[in-house]
Design an enzyme around this catalytic site. Sequence first.
Site, PDB file in Angstrom:
ATOM      1  N   LYS A  12       1.204  -1.147   0.487  1.00 41.91           N
ATOM      2  CA  LYS A  12       0.410   0.086   0.051  1.00 41.91           C
ATOM      3  C   LYS A  12       0.618   1.010   0.159  1.00 41.91           C
ATOM      4  O   LYS A  12       2.019   1.386   0.904  1.00 41.91           O
ATOM      5  CB  LYS A  12      -0.794   0.136   0.733  1.00 41.91           C
ATOM      6  CG  LYS A  12      -1.497   1.031   1.314  1.00 41.91           C
ATOM      7  CD  LYS A  12      -1.971   1.374   2.639  1.00 41.91           C
ATOM      8  CE  LYS A  12      -0.058   1.809   3.777  1.00 41.91           C
ATOM      9  NZ  LYS A  12       0.294   2.220   4.875  1.00 41.91           N
ATOM     10  N   PRO A  92       9.895  -5.164   2.869  1.00 42.38           N
ATOM     11  CA  PRO A  92      10.147  -4.694   4.012  1.00 42.38           C
ATOM     12  C   PRO A  92       8.829  -4.659   5.321  1.00 42.38           C
ATOM     13  O   PRO A  92       7.826  -4.651   4.851  1.00 42.38           O
ATOM     14  CB  PRO A  92      11.002  -3.363   3.763  1.00 42.38           C
ATOM     15  CG  PRO A  92      10.465  -2.661   2.251  1.00 42.38           C
ATOM     16  CD  PRO A  92       9.711  -4.357   1.730  1.00 42.38           C
ATOM     17  N   ALA A  94       7.328  -3.375   9.473  1.00 40.19           N
ATOM     18  CA  ALA A  94       7.441  -2.138   9.415  1.00 40.19           C
ATOM     19  C   ALA A  94       8.395  -1.399   8.440  1.00 40.19           C
ATOM     20  O   ALA A  94       8.779  -0.019   8.965  1.00 40.19           O
ATOM     21  CB  ALA A  94       8.186  -2.147  11.262  1.00 40.19           C
ATOM     22  N   GLY A  96       6.323   0.828   6.062  1.00 41.89           N
ATOM     23  CA  GLY A  96       4.621   2.041   5.975  1.00 41.89           C
ATOM     24  C   GLY A  96       4.193   1.404   4.404  1.00 41.89           C
ATOM     25  O   GLY A  96       3.689   2.544   3.910  1.00 41.89           O
ATOM     26  N   GLY A  98       2.095  -1.092   4.899  1.00 41.23           N
ATOM     27  CA  GLY A  98       1.645  -2.038   4.508  1.00 41.23           C
ATOM     28  C   GLY A  98       1.265  -3.025   4.723  1.00 41.23           C
ATOM     29  O   GLY A  98       0.622  -3.983   4.514  1.00 41.23           O
ATOM     30  N   SER A 101      -0.238  -5.846   6.702  1.00 37.85           N
ATOM     31  CA  SER A 101      -1.718  -5.316   6.919  1.00 37.85           C
ATOM     32  C   SER A 101      -2.474  -6.526   5.709  1.00 37.85           C
ATOM     33  O   SER A 101      -3.547  -6.631   5.857  1.00 37.85           O
ATOM     34  CB  SER A 101      -2.519  -3.722   7.417  1.00 37.85           C
ATOM     35  OG  SER A 101      -1.901  -3.351   7.951  1.00 37.85           O
ATOM     36  N   ASP A 134      -5.061  -0.535   8.689  1.00 40.52           N
ATOM     37  CA  ASP A 134      -4.913  -0.521   7.450  1.00 40.52           C
ATOM     38  C   ASP A 134      -5.542  -1.804   6.756  1.00 40.52           C
ATOM     39  O   ASP A 134      -5.247  -1.683   5.186  1.00 40.52           O
ATOM     40  CB  ASP A 134      -3.232  -0.710   6.838  1.00 40.52           C
ATOM     41  CG  ASP A 134      -2.657   0.841   6.956  1.00 40.52           C
ATOM     42  OD1 ASP A 134      -3.660   1.766   6.463  1.00 40.52           O
ATOM     43  OD2 ASP A 134      -1.541   0.532   6.951  1.00 40.52           O
TER      44      ASP A 134
HETATM   45  O1  C5P Z   1      -4.052   0.358  13.738  1.00 36.43           O
HETATM   46  P1  C5P Z   1      -2.558  -0.028  13.779  1.00 36.43           P
HETATM   47  O2  C5P Z   1      -2.546  -1.542  14.889  1.00 36.43           O
HETATM   48  O3  C5P Z   1      -1.921  -0.193  12.642  1.00 36.43           O
HETATM   49  O4  C5P Z   1      -1.785   1.278  14.932  1.00 36.43           O
HETATM   50  C1  C5P Z   1      -0.645   1.189  15.006  1.00 36.43           C
HETATM   51  C2  C5P Z   1      -0.873   2.424  15.889  1.00 36.43           C
HETATM   52  O5  C5P Z   1      -0.364   3.296  14.923  1.00 36.43           O
HETATM   53  C3  C5P Z   1      -1.721   2.582  17.016  1.00 36.43           C
HETATM   54  O6  C5P Z   1      -1.435   2.050  18.252  1.00 36.43           O
HETATM   55  C4  C5P Z   1      -1.779   4.128  16.833  1.00 36.43           C
HETATM   56  O7  C5P Z   1      -0.923   4.471  18.248  1.00 36.43           O
HETATM   57  C5  C5P Z   1      -1.517   4.609  15.911  1.00 36.43           C
HETATM   58  N1  C5P Z   1      -2.268   4.991  14.677  1.00 36.43           N
HETATM   59  C6  C5P Z   1      -3.109   6.083  15.190  1.00 36.43           C
HETATM   60  N2  C5P Z   1      -4.112   6.718  14.096  1.00 36.43           N
HETATM   61  C7  C5P Z   1      -4.467   5.884  13.206  1.00 36.43           C
HETATM   62  C8  C5P Z   1      -4.256   4.999  13.146  1.00 36.43           C
HETATM   63  C9  C5P Z   1      -2.834   4.306  14.100  1.00 36.43           C
HETATM   64  O8  C5P Z   1      -2.555   6.967  16.367  1.00 36.43           O
HETATM   65  N3  C5P Z   1      -5.466   6.043  12.561  1.00 36.43           N
END
Ligand code: C5P
Length: 294
Positions: A12, A92, A94, A96, A98, A101, A134
């Site tokens: 993504k 890779p 972590a 960016g 996704g 996901s 994501d």
């Molecule tokens: O949803 P996900 O587990 O991918 O998000 C990882 C972290 O990124 C969340 O725990 C949150 O701290 C931050 N996040 C956020 N706002 C979003 C998506 C992610 O603050 N819309």
Amino acid sequence: MTLSLRVRAPAKVNLFLHVGERRLDGYHSLQSLVAFTEACDVVHLSFAEELNLETSGRFAQGLPTHNNLVLRAAQALASERGVEIVLEKNLPVAAGLGGGSADAAAALRGLNTLWELKRDNAELLNLAATLGSDVPACVYSRTAWMEGRGERLTILPPLPPLDIVLVNPGVTVPTRDVFQALNMRSGIDMMTPPRSEIRDVWDLVSYLADAGNDLEAPATVMFPTIDQVLASLEHEPGCVHAQMSGSGATCFGLFQEGPWAQGAAERLQLDHPLWWVTKTRFAGPEFAIPEIVI
Ligand code: C5P
């Protein structure tokens, strides 16, 4: 009965990413235009009694095979069923893009078919939202307008298969820390979805203008090498736009039509052997549909 499926899990790319308020649930409201590329992980699924995950590919090393998001996706879909999953990790981690996901979303799409569950899109999207912000977008793996914490999606016409170069400098970025370090937020009312069809890279670049990615600044403070990646892309002939995706550290370059993207990718890889550099294209809507393996 289908015995084996191959499901592509495309990377993504956030073509722009604006962040708004931090919500009561701790997540931030955001607005983003997301697209998917032919650079992808691949999830291989075959019938088995037990649920099991193996990994392969360039980025398999160090990947958890127990509490992996792919396994959580399988369990969320049907907790009692077995399947042999091989996750070919080409993207890779972590980064960016996704990737994790996309893998979970590919497992949802594939297992819905393999196990003949006939869950509709709405059900898959609800499950996906419980796995990560994501994951719903990756269930579609189509060009989309993203809002909410990432789970509110409007599917847009596909982008043309424009050349794009992805570059990751080999640092893993904790998304949560980047959100926490965020000072400047554009807010979520600055952009609207493209009003007319994007036909070429110039349409896309003029739409994006200086929309940018709000997470680029905090990620770059934490990992200054991101600046070096962006500068390297910007210096490449034919590069018309360079930006970070998601919470980083992967950056993408959009290129003029022609040999430019390929040339840039080859040079960047040569100059930076430790970076992950890939020339790819935006994927069409069929790209992520599960394929039967005979
Ligand atoms: O949803 P996900 O587990 O991918 O998000 C990882 C972290 O990124 C969340 O725990 C949150 O701290 C931050 N996040 C956020 N706002 C979003 C998506 C992610 O603050 N819309």
